[in-house]
Design a protein around this motif. Sequence first.
Motif, PDB file in Angstrom:
ATOM      1  N   LEU A 159       7.906  -0.913  -5.839  1.00 24.07           N
ATOM      2  CA  LEU A 159       7.660   0.361  -5.159  1.00 24.07           C
ATOM      3  C   LEU A 159       6.488   1.104  -5.794  1.00 24.07           C
ATOM      4  CD1 LEU A 159      11.339   1.555  -4.664  1.00 24.07           C
ATOM      5  CD2 LEU A 159       9.749   0.841  -2.874  1.00 24.07           C
ATOM      6  N   ALA A 180       5.906  -2.709  -0.393  1.00 22.46           N
ATOM      7  CA  ALA A 180       7.203  -2.518   0.240  1.00 22.46           C
ATOM      8  C   ALA A 180       7.882  -3.848   0.548  1.00 22.46           C
ATOM      9  CB  ALA A 180       7.044  -1.696   1.521  1.00 22.46           C
ATOM     10  N   ILE A 185      14.272   1.474   1.899  1.00 20.92           N
ATOM     11  CA  ILE A 185      13.128   0.573   2.089  1.00 20.92           C
ATOM     12  C   ILE A 185      13.062   0.100   3.532  1.00 20.92           C
ATOM     13  CG2 ILE A 185      12.194  -1.681   1.449  1.00 20.92           C
ATOM     14  CD1 ILE A 185      13.414  -1.123  -1.394  1.00 20.92           C
TER      15      ILE A 185
END
Length: 603
Positions: free
Chosen positions: A107, A112, A139
């Motif tokens: 992160l 991602a 996420i």
Amino acid sequence: MDYYGPMMQTHRFRAVALAAVLALQVHAAWAQSPAPAEPESAAALPAEKEDVSDEKAAVDAELFYEILVGELTTGQGDPASGYALMLDAARRSGQEQLYQRATQIALQSRSAESALISARAWKDSFPQSRDANRYLLQILVVLNQVDETAGLLKQELAASPQRVKLITLKALPQIYGRVSDKTLAAKVVEEASSDELRNPATGPTAWTTIGRMRLAADNAAGALEAARNAIALDPADEGAGMLSLQLVDAGVSGADRLLGTYLSGKPHPEVRMSYARYLLQERRNDEAREQLEQLTKSNPELADAWLVLASLNLQAKRPEQADVALRQFMTLSEPNAGNPTVAKALSRAYLMEAQIATDRADYPAAQGWLAKADKVSPGDFSVNVQQASLLARQGELAKARALIQGLPAANTDEMQRKLLADAQLLKEAKQYDEASKVLGQAIELTPLDNDLLYEQAMLAEKAGRPEDMERLLRTIIRRQPDYYHASNALGYSMADRGVNLEEARGHIDAALVHAPEDPFILDSKAWVEFRLGNTQEALKIFEKIFAKQQDAEIAAHYGEVLWSAGDRNKAMAVWQQGLRSEPGNQTLKDTLKRLGATPGAPQ
């Protein structure tokens, strides 16, 4: 559930220290495993323990090295390698903290997809972990994979205590706020919170959340249904009341009735206060005052409500009622004058008291209130402005202007503020041409400011220069077609002078598109219809707006239309109401003089 805590923490420990701690945790985890069964012979035990110990030491050393290298490479600007090493260490050791660290590294490096891989692995290894569940949920939302979040959200809600559950539900519209398919987001949240919708403790909040998300998805009818369901579960729920107000603001059909139902019960005071602010924005001042009067009766401890009520009463030329509200506000607030926010509000209250005293020509009392305002808010520009206004009211305009002109100005904004205050002094002294010149200097500093250009147009009208006024208003409309105050002012001026009446009606109608319930624009509409000979249409409009806003200027126009229609008794009654509202209103006084009418005299 803190959606912004776990995901955003960086945990930037020193690399070696972190590696040591994690390695120690590996030791601790194994140390906590069940003890082996008692061996059959004493001779076998030492060899067996030695083999396990050697294996464990080897694994520990390898993990220690892998974690250390992962942290070092991350710290040296290679988060991709650090992430890979940390995830591998997590998989080999089965340590949850290593999964979390791998996810955090991904992160922090804004990867991602990598974060999703590690979060999925974490969740697979620790299916009941709330941290893993939260990370994966967030996420997936960031990656716009909304359809995969329902089960995760349902698990989070089921595992949360009620207080945290309510916080989570309230946060969901913001968490899902940036997803592309808002209809799907609303559907997913409704599915995930299905168990909460029937729970009296969480149902109102859950329905309010769904309503907000449906509204964001342009499903106004669904949002209204959700608000109804929330209020049915708890008629006093703050969130449900706020959602109803949001729907009113959005113009949703039926929302007014729902909000009215909510307010007729035992509403949360903040909802009523917010509704009063909404009404003020809509210039429905009389209705706002009614709400504030109810609020100060039900919750007399709310200082802010008293202050806003005082301001409305002062604006409506009700100084006695304003004074009562101000005294109550001061009683509640003065014990907390050490708080800067409270001190600023107190300064405003003292300035209003100074204005009331000034209007009564009680100049010593006004000076006393100004001294109190200066004490709680030293150097406040507004105090200096009112001090100058007080001097001007006592015939010392030159001294008043010198006070304003002598104030420091460190930048363009402060210089413009001084010019506007100076122009206001001249306007109050009815020196309109000079005021217009000073205002022109302020406009030179921000030539595209339509608000200032509008003020200059109003000064041109007062100075008897309608051509200049029209030119300035047309400039504003050309620049900003939705500046409806300019359209209304231009249309009203034409109607009042009896010129270009069809064009005047067009300008007023254009203004009404943007503010269809504004009583002053409706006053202009009724006035132009009267000038066009549509007396009955004018009376219909006046009757509607005067029931809500007994403004003196509206009374002047309404009374004149009634007078011309032959209903002189009603005209007198309307004018009397207008005089009670504002005895010194010049438009009303001029109307009565021109028509030779004396309210109260027999007709």
